[in-house]
Motif scaffolding. Structure first.
Motif, short mmCIF file in Angstrom:
data_model
loop_
_atom_site.label_atom_id
_atom_site.label_comp_id
_atom_site.label_asym_id
_atom_site.label_seq_id
_atom_site.Cartn_x
_atom_site.Cartn_y
_atom_site.Cartn_z
N GLU A 59 0.83 -1.21 0.00
CA GLU A 59 0.00 0.00 0.00
C GLU A 59 0.86 1.26 0.00
OE1 GLU A 59 -0.38 -1.83 3.66
OE2 GLU A 59 -0.15 -3.14 1.92
N PRO A 81 -3.99 -5.00 -6.40
CA PRO A 81 -5.09 -4.17 -5.87
C PRO A 81 -5.53 -3.10 -6.87
CG PRO A 81 -3.02 -3.49 -4.90
CD PRO A 81 -2.71 -4.69 -5.75
N ALA A 82 -6.52 -3.44 -7.67
CA ALA A 82 -6.96 -2.55 -8.74
C ALA A 82 -7.41 -1.19 -8.20
CB ALA A 82 -8.09 -3.20 -9.53
N GLY A 83 -8.08 -1.20 -7.06
CA GLY A 83 -8.56 0.06 -6.50
C GLY A 83 -7.42 0.98 -6.13
N ASP A 84 -6.40 0.44 -5.48
CA ASP A 84 -5.25 1.24 -5.06
C ASP A 84 -4.47 1.77 -6.25
OD1 ASP A 84 -5.94 0.71 -2.45
OD2 ASP A 84 -4.41 -0.82 -2.15
N ARG A 86 -5.69 2.56 -9.19
CA ARG A 86 -6.49 3.42 -10.07
C ARG A 86 -5.83 4.79 -10.21
NH1 ARG A 86 -11.50 3.13 -12.00
NH2 ARG A 86 -11.89 1.26 -10.73
#
Length: 232
Positions: A59, A81-84, A86
């Motif tokens: 992260e 982690p696709a969201g992170d 983005r």
């Protein structure tokens, strides 16, 4: 962070041989380098420090980096982690190896490039293919200053010209001449089975390999598969 055309902090997801070589090259080029593994970063902290990099959680690497290199086994791409990621500039340096990834028809379909699969998973990220077709040992040994005799080349494929420029500048900083392969779909010309894969050549030779792809054995296989089934 930085301007749109520079990378000052480079993140690397993957602390294996490729990740380690890229970390050393980037640190030697003056970049701030953050490296993550899948588990506790303390395990690699000493090795990364010796390379001039810093081990950190995934992260943190994503959040604090201007661009993130994927130096993982390709078979793990759906765990990213696709969201992170983005909105991030993501440099795909992964390749399909059946020995480490297992037999995966989805990773060897000639109708699409593996970087397009990564881009589909990382919706919202800006994926560029680079630093994938030269072996890590050659990357380690062949880095040269700009203009040096015998400097080798690295191909870059991406859909956004500004992102391609950024990654090309990174390739140059790491010690190689960047060569534009085309849009992200052109990444298939850099994958195992293509002439450019594993090539340790200069820019002119790499350009010739890319230009001749569709007349090569691999290019013919790809073209026929796409004609028969349509690109996915």
């Amino acid at each position: 962070m930085t301007s749109a055309r520079t990378i000052q902090t480079l993140g690397i997801l993957g602390a294996g041989r490729l990740g380690g070589v890229l970390a050393r090259l980037a640190a030697s080029a003056g970049l701030h380098v953050l490296v993550a593994r899948s588990g506790d970063p303390a395990v690699i902290a000493g090795r990364m420090r010796a390379l001039g990099a810093i081990a950190a959680p995934v992260e943190t690497v994503i959040a604090e980096s201007d661009a993130v290199i994927l130096a993982l086994p390709l078979g793990k791409y759906r765990m990213l982690p696709a969201g992170d990621l983005r909105g991030k500039l993501v440099i795909d340096a992964m390749n399909y190896w059946w020995g480490s990834d297992g037999i995966r028809d989805d990773l060897s379909d000639p109708r699409t490039s593996t970087s397009e699969l990564v881009q589909t998973h990382l919706a919202g990220a800006r994926v560029v293919k680079a630093l994938s077709h030269m072996g890590y040992q050659d990357l380690e040994d062949e880095a040269r200053p700009a203009g040096a005799s015998g400097r080798k080349a690295i191909a870059v494929a991406g859909d956004n010209p500004a992102d391609v420029d950024v990654v090309s500048s990174l390739v140059d900083a790491l010690g190689f001449d960047p060569v534009l392969a085309g849009p992200l779909a052109s990444g298939i010309m850099l994958e195992p089975g293509a002439e450019a894969f594993g090539a340790d050549v200069d820019a002119a030779q790499l350009r010739d390999m890319l230009d001749g792809f569709w007349a090569s054995q691999r290019g013919i296989v790809v073209a026929r598969a796409r004609e028969a089934g349509g690109a996915t």
